[in-house]
Design a protein around this motif. Structure first.
Motif, PDB file in Angstrom:
ATOM      1  N   SER A  97       0.820  -1.433   0.169  1.00  0.00           N
ATOM      2  CA  SER A  97       0.214  -0.337   0.098  1.00  0.00           C
ATOM      3  C   SER A  97       1.452   1.610   0.029  1.00  0.00           C
ATOM      4  O   SER A  97       2.068   1.384   0.012  1.00  0.00           O
ATOM      5  N   LEU A  98       0.412   2.533  -0.845  1.00  0.00           N
ATOM      6  CA  LEU A  98       0.977   3.231  -0.267  1.00  0.00           C
ATOM      7  C   LEU A  98       1.628   3.990   1.350  1.00  0.00           C
ATOM      8  O   LEU A  98       2.765   4.003   1.197  1.00  0.00           O
ATOM      9  N   GLY A  99       0.268   3.604   1.997  1.00  0.00           N
ATOM     10  CA  GLY A  99       1.162   3.557   3.450  1.00  0.00           C
ATOM     11  C   GLY A  99       2.230   2.468   3.254  1.00  0.00           C
ATOM     12  O   GLY A  99       3.261   2.800   3.796  1.00  0.00           O
ATOM     13  N   GLU A 100       2.445   1.552   3.406  1.00  0.00           N
ATOM     14  CA  GLU A 100       3.457   1.072   3.897  1.00  0.00           C
ATOM     15  C   GLU A 100       4.241   1.152   2.951  1.00  0.00           C
ATOM     16  O   GLU A 100       5.735   1.154   3.404  1.00  0.00           O
ATOM     17  N   GLN A 101       4.711   1.982   1.697  1.00  0.00           N
ATOM     18  CA  GLN A 101       5.624   2.237   0.804  1.00  0.00           C
ATOM     19  C   GLN A 101       6.286   3.713   1.491  1.00  0.00           C
ATOM     20  O   GLN A 101       7.815   3.879   1.497  1.00  0.00           O
ATOM     21  N   ALA A 102       5.506   4.473   2.171  1.00  0.00           N
ATOM     22  CA  ALA A 102       5.546   5.714   2.775  1.00  0.00           C
ATOM     23  C   ALA A 102       6.557   5.462   4.113  1.00  0.00           C
ATOM     24  O   ALA A 102       7.168   6.431   4.278  1.00  0.00           O
ATOM     25  N   GLN A 103       6.395   4.203   4.355  1.00  0.00           N
ATOM     26  CA  GLN A 103       6.792   3.794   5.809  1.00  0.00           C
ATOM     27  C   GLN A 103       8.516   3.651   5.804  1.00  0.00           C
ATOM     28  O   GLN A 103       9.160   3.623   6.285  1.00  0.00           O
ATOM     29  N   GLY A 104       8.339   2.630   4.553  1.00  0.00           N
ATOM     30  CA  GLY A 104       9.081   2.214   3.896  1.00  0.00           C
ATOM     31  C   GLY A 104      10.446   3.010   3.746  1.00  0.00           C
ATOM     32  O   GLY A 104      11.377   3.784   3.989  1.00  0.00           O
ATOM     33  N   LEU A 105      10.203   4.106   3.202  1.00  0.00           N
ATOM     34  CA  LEU A 105      10.873   5.533   2.140  1.00  0.00           C
ATOM     35  C   LEU A 105      10.867   6.520   4.410  1.00  0.00           C
ATOM     36  O   LEU A 105      12.462   6.873   4.155  1.00  0.00           O
ATOM     37  N   LYS A 106      10.471   6.198   5.003  1.00  0.00           N
ATOM     38  CA  LYS A 106      10.390   7.242   6.298  1.00  0.00           C
ATOM     39  C   LYS A 106      11.608   6.299   6.497  1.00  0.00           C
ATOM     40  O   LYS A 106      13.159   6.640   7.278  1.00  0.00           O
ATOM     41  N   GLU A 107      11.735   4.928   6.915  1.00  0.00           N
ATOM     42  CA  GLU A 107      12.463   4.213   7.271  1.00  0.00           C
ATOM     43  C   GLU A 107      13.831   4.319   7.376  1.00  0.00           C
ATOM     44  O   GLU A 107      15.144   4.235   7.679  1.00  0.00           O
ATOM     45  N   ASN A 155      -1.304  11.134  -3.555  1.00  0.00           N
ATOM     46  CA  ASN A 155      -0.322  11.386  -2.374  1.00  0.00           C
ATOM     47  C   ASN A 155       0.676   9.458  -3.207  1.00  0.00           C
ATOM     48  O   ASN A 155       2.123  10.047  -2.915  1.00  0.00           O
ATOM     49  N   GLU A 156       0.284   9.089  -3.710  1.00  0.00           N
ATOM     50  CA  GLU A 156       1.479   8.439  -5.197  1.00  0.00           C
ATOM     51  C   GLU A 156       2.245   9.203  -5.404  1.00  0.00           C
ATOM     52  O   GLU A 156       3.572   9.320  -6.016  1.00  0.00           O
ATOM     53  N   ASN A 157       1.739  10.471  -6.196  1.00  0.00           N
ATOM     54  CA  ASN A 157       2.914  11.350  -6.805  1.00  0.00           C
ATOM     55  C   ASN A 157       3.728  12.508  -6.262  1.00  0.00           C
ATOM     56  O   ASN A 157       4.700  12.336  -6.176  1.00  0.00           O
ATOM     57  N   ASP A 158       3.199  12.548  -4.949  1.00  0.00           N
ATOM     58  CA  ASP A 158       3.494  12.965  -3.856  1.00  0.00           C
ATOM     59  C   ASP A 158       4.801  12.008  -3.282  1.00  0.00           C
ATOM     60  O   ASP A 158       6.251  12.143  -2.888  1.00  0.00           O
ATOM     61  N   LEU A 159       4.486  10.699  -3.303  1.00  0.00           N
ATOM     62  CA  LEU A 159       5.815   9.845  -3.110  1.00  0.00           C
ATOM     63  C   LEU A 159       6.545   9.666  -3.292  1.00  0.00           C
ATOM     64  O   LEU A 159       7.889   9.509  -3.251  1.00  0.00           O
ATOM     65  N   PHE A 160       6.265   9.479  -5.302  1.00  0.00           N
ATOM     66  CA  PHE A 160       7.514   9.415  -6.227  1.00  0.00           C
ATOM     67  C   PHE A 160       8.262  10.207  -5.734  1.00  0.00           C
ATOM     68  O   PHE A 160       9.549  10.713  -5.864  1.00  0.00           O
ATOM     69  N   ALA A 161       8.111  11.578  -5.923  1.00  0.00           N
ATOM     70  CA  ALA A 161       8.422  13.358  -5.733  1.00  0.00           C
ATOM     71  C   ALA A 161       9.634  12.622  -4.520  1.00  0.00           C
ATOM     72  O   ALA A 161      10.530  13.358  -4.925  1.00  0.00           O
ATOM     73  N   LEU A 162       8.895  12.342  -3.332  1.00  0.00           N
ATOM     74  CA  LEU A 162       9.792  11.989  -2.405  1.00  0.00           C
ATOM     75  C   LEU A 162      11.040  11.214  -2.342  1.00  0.00           C
ATOM     76  O   LEU A 162      12.518  11.143  -1.775  1.00  0.00           O
ATOM     77  N   THR A 163      10.570  10.353  -3.172  1.00  0.00           N
ATOM     78  CA  THR A 163      11.554   9.124  -3.097  1.00  0.00           C
ATOM     79  C   THR A 163      12.521   9.411  -4.382  1.00  0.00           C
ATOM     80  O   THR A 163      13.837   9.532  -3.912  1.00  0.00           O
ATOM     81  N   GLU A 164      12.224   9.795  -5.584  1.00  0.00           N
ATOM     82  CA  GLU A 164      13.257  10.616  -5.832  1.00  0.00           C
ATOM     83  C   GLU A 164      14.549  11.835  -5.570  1.00  0.00           C
ATOM     84  O   GLU A 164      15.392  11.735  -5.944  1.00  0.00           O
ATOM     85  N   HIS A 165      13.943  12.364  -4.517  1.00  0.00           N
ATOM     86  CA  HIS A 165      14.648  12.948  -3.641  1.00  0.00           C
ATOM     87  C   HIS A 165      15.880  12.328  -2.991  1.00  0.00           C
ATOM     88  O   HIS A 165      16.884  12.646  -2.851  1.00  0.00           O
TER      89      HIS A 165
END
Length: 192
Positions: A97-107, A155-165
């Protein structure tokens, strides 16, 4: 094809963690790995020690697990030093899920920043480009990121941008600490 030759993805490493009775995400240790390779040139042996400590075990369960963990380090180092700039953080993919992906990026960011804070002293930071210093500072904000997000296109676009950063900050840190690796074209260089 041996395990060493295969590309390791998030699920592969998570499976190794499960074999060691650990439910933790590999993302945190991948962030640490990336920063360690940039700032400390962590050896294969030191990496196995780092992972085993993180998993709460003395050594990898078997040769296959050790091979996967070492392949993870090798793959990350090769991606960081490759001229095609294809490094990507080891994060949960679209099966999560996007939440799990966001948690992974945070970790991942927490692991990365932990190493940067431990090993990048003020003298080293003074030598960083303004772009890198700003990128690392911005990454610090991701540690506070909200991860309880719903699966939406925005949220998917935002997460992609943060991951790219995060990806670009990691590559900038590596390339500034290892001049000439990768051999990146200097677009500002005069043409002869």
């Amino acid at each position: 094809m041996s395990l060493i030759d295969e590309r390791q993805d998030f699920s592969d490493i998570a499976d190794v963690f499960l074999l060691h009775a650990s439910m933790q995400s590999p993302a945190f240790l991948d962030g640490r790995l990336c920063a360690l390779l940039a700032l400390r040139d962590v050896t294969a042996e030191a990496w196995l020690d780092e992972v085993c400590t993180g998993l709460g075990v003395e050594q990898p369960r078997d040769e296959a697990a050790a091979a996967r963990l070492l392949a993870w380090r090798k793959q990350t180092l090769e991606a960081l030093s490759a001229s095609d700039m294809n490094y990507a953080p080891l994060l949960p993919d679209e099966l999560f899920s996007l939440g799990e992906q966001a948690q992974g990026l945070k970790e991942w960011t927490q692991g990365f920043m932990e190493v940067v804070e431990a090993y990048a002293d003020e003298e080293l930071k003074k030598r960083w480009s303004a772009t890198l210093a700003e990128a690392i500072e911005d990454l610090g904000g991701l540690v506070q990121m909200e991860t309880d997000i719903d699966d939406s296109a925005e949220n998917e676009n935002d997460l992609f941008a943060l991951t790219e950063h995060a990806r670009m900050a990691a590559m900038m840190l590596y390339t500034e600490q290892h001049p000439g690796k990768p051999q990146v074209e200097n677009v500002d260089a005069p043409v002869h």
